[in-house]
Design a protein around this motif. Structure first.
Motif, PDB file in Angstrom:
ATOM      1  N   ARG A  39       0.841  -1.202   0.000  1.00  0.00           N
ATOM      2  CA  ARG A  39       0.000   0.000   0.000  1.00  0.00           C
ATOM      3  C   ARG A  39       0.873   1.249   0.000  1.00  0.00           C
ATOM      4  O   ARG A  39       1.996   1.234   0.485  1.00  0.00           O
ATOM      5  CB  ARG A  39      -0.905   0.011   1.223  1.00  0.00           C
ATOM      6  N   TYR A  40       0.318   2.331  -0.531  1.00  0.00           N
ATOM      7  CA  TYR A  40       1.033   3.604  -0.622  1.00  0.00           C
ATOM      8  C   TYR A  40       0.165   4.712  -0.071  1.00  0.00           C
ATOM      9  O   TYR A  40      -1.062   4.636  -0.131  1.00  0.00           O
ATOM     10  CB  TYR A  40       1.385   3.907  -2.083  1.00  0.00           C
ATOM     11  N   ASP A  41       0.800   5.757   0.446  1.00  0.00           N
ATOM     12  CA  ASP A  41       0.023   6.915   0.909  1.00  0.00           C
ATOM     13  C   ASP A  41      -0.340   7.792  -0.285  1.00  0.00           C
ATOM     14  O   ASP A  41      -0.052   7.460  -1.437  1.00  0.00           O
ATOM     15  CB  ASP A  41       0.788   7.691   1.994  1.00  0.00           C
ATOM     16  N   ASP A  42      -0.949   8.921  -0.029  1.00  0.00           N
ATOM     17  CA  ASP A  42      -1.421   9.809  -1.100  1.00  0.00           C
ATOM     18  C   ASP A  42      -0.289  10.351  -1.955  1.00  0.00           C
ATOM     19  O   ASP A  42      -0.479  10.690  -3.124  1.00  0.00           O
ATOM     20  CB  ASP A  42      -2.232  10.968  -0.515  1.00  0.00           C
ATOM     21  N   THR A  63       8.192  -0.599   4.050  1.00  0.00           N
ATOM     22  CA  THR A  63       9.257  -1.025   3.139  1.00  0.00           C
ATOM     23  C   THR A  63       9.934  -2.282   3.688  1.00  0.00           C
ATOM     24  O   THR A  63       9.760  -2.635   4.861  1.00  0.00           O
ATOM     25  CB  THR A  63      10.321   0.074   2.982  1.00  0.00           C
ATOM     26  N   LEU A  64      10.719  -2.934   2.835  1.00  0.00           N
ATOM     27  CA  LEU A  64      11.473  -4.104   3.281  1.00  0.00           C
ATOM     28  C   LEU A  64      12.427  -3.744   4.418  1.00  0.00           C
ATOM     29  O   LEU A  64      12.582  -4.504   5.374  1.00  0.00           O
ATOM     30  CB  LEU A  64      12.247  -4.719   2.112  1.00  0.00           C
ATOM     31  N   ARG A  65      13.044  -2.581   4.315  1.00  0.00           N
ATOM     32  CA  ARG A  65      13.964  -2.171   5.376  1.00  0.00           C
ATOM     33  C   ARG A  65      13.228  -2.000   6.702  1.00  0.00           C
ATOM     34  O   ARG A  65      13.725  -2.395   7.758  1.00  0.00           O
ATOM     35  CB  ARG A  65      14.668  -0.852   5.014  1.00  0.00           C
ATOM     36  N   GLU A  66      12.037  -1.412   6.661  1.00  0.00           N
ATOM     37  CA  GLU A  66      11.257  -1.234   7.882  1.00  0.00           C
ATOM     38  C   GLU A  66      10.851  -2.578   8.479  1.00  0.00           C
ATOM     39  O   GLU A  66      10.842  -2.749   9.699  1.00  0.00           O
ATOM     40  CB  GLU A  66      10.013  -0.380   7.603  1.00  0.00           C
ATOM     41  N   ILE A  67      10.546  -3.538   7.631  1.00  0.00           N
ATOM     42  CA  ILE A  67      10.229  -4.884   8.120  1.00  0.00           C
ATOM     43  C   ILE A  67      11.459  -5.464   8.809  1.00  0.00           C
ATOM     44  O   ILE A  67      11.377  -5.993   9.914  1.00  0.00           O
ATOM     45  CB  ILE A  67       9.751  -5.797   6.971  1.00  0.00           C
ATOM     46  N   TRP A  68      12.631  -5.367   8.157  1.00  0.00           N
ATOM     47  CA  TRP A  68      13.865  -5.926   8.725  1.00  0.00           C
ATOM     48  C   TRP A  68      14.177  -5.297  10.080  1.00  0.00           C
ATOM     49  O   TRP A  68      14.483  -6.001  11.039  1.00  0.00           O
ATOM     50  CB  TRP A  68      15.038  -5.742   7.771  1.00  0.00           C
ATOM     51  N   VAL A  69      14.097  -3.992  10.160  1.00  0.00           N
ATOM     52  CA  VAL A  69      14.413  -3.282  11.405  1.00  0.00           C
ATOM     53  C   VAL A  69      13.502  -3.762  12.531  1.00  0.00           C
ATOM     54  O   VAL A  69      13.936  -3.877  13.676  1.00  0.00           O
ATOM     55  CB  VAL A  69      14.293  -1.757  11.199  1.00  0.00           C
TER      56      VAL A  69
END
Length: 139
Positions: free
Chosen positions: A44-47, A54-60
């Motif tokens: 999903r994306y914001d306006d 993001t993948l990085r946010e998942i990893w963190v």
């Protein structure tokens, strides 16, 4: 392993993609349980067109999950990872019973630590014995 030779481990992205491929439900469960994040936000994306996750946010978020998380249990062969409290209790058990706790995980680091502890204990006991003899108190 030869001395000075590095062990090559998969990188962050490789590890994350493997987890997302093998156990996406566990990743989703842990993101929701520990971080209150929806895994479906990955698509999903914001306006403004910026991804919500993001993948990085998942990893963190998953890299330092506790030992009872679904991913940690999966990576540890189906058993929760032991924390400091479990290791301390197992060490107390071993000290009181004179035998190691049967469920205590065996690791190379632990064996090295145990050997160092035995050497340190032997030094302390030898010093105590020398002092006891010097004082002339044989018991």
């Amino acid at each position: 392993m030869e001395q000075g030779r590095r062990v090559r481990r998969p990188g962050k992205l490789t590890t994350l993609l493997r987890l997302l491929r093998e156990v996406p439900d566990k990743v989703e469960r842990d993101l929701s349980r520990f971080h209150h994040v929806r895994y479906s936000d990955r698509w999903r994306y914001d306006d403004a067109g910026v991804p919500l996750l993001t993948l990085r946010e998942i990893w963190v978020r998953i890299v330092d999950l506790p030992g009872d998380s679904a991913i940690a249990v999966h990576e540890n062969g189906g058993s929760p990872r032991w924390g400091i409290a479990e290791y301390l209790l197992a060490d107390i058990w071993a000290a009181l019973s004179g035998q190691p706790h049967a469920a205590r995980p065996k690791s190379v680091a632990h064996k090295a630590m145990t050997a160092a502890f035995r050497r340190a204990t032997a030094r302390v006991e030898a010093r105590f014995e020398r002092r006891r003899k010097a004082m002339g108190t044989d018991t």
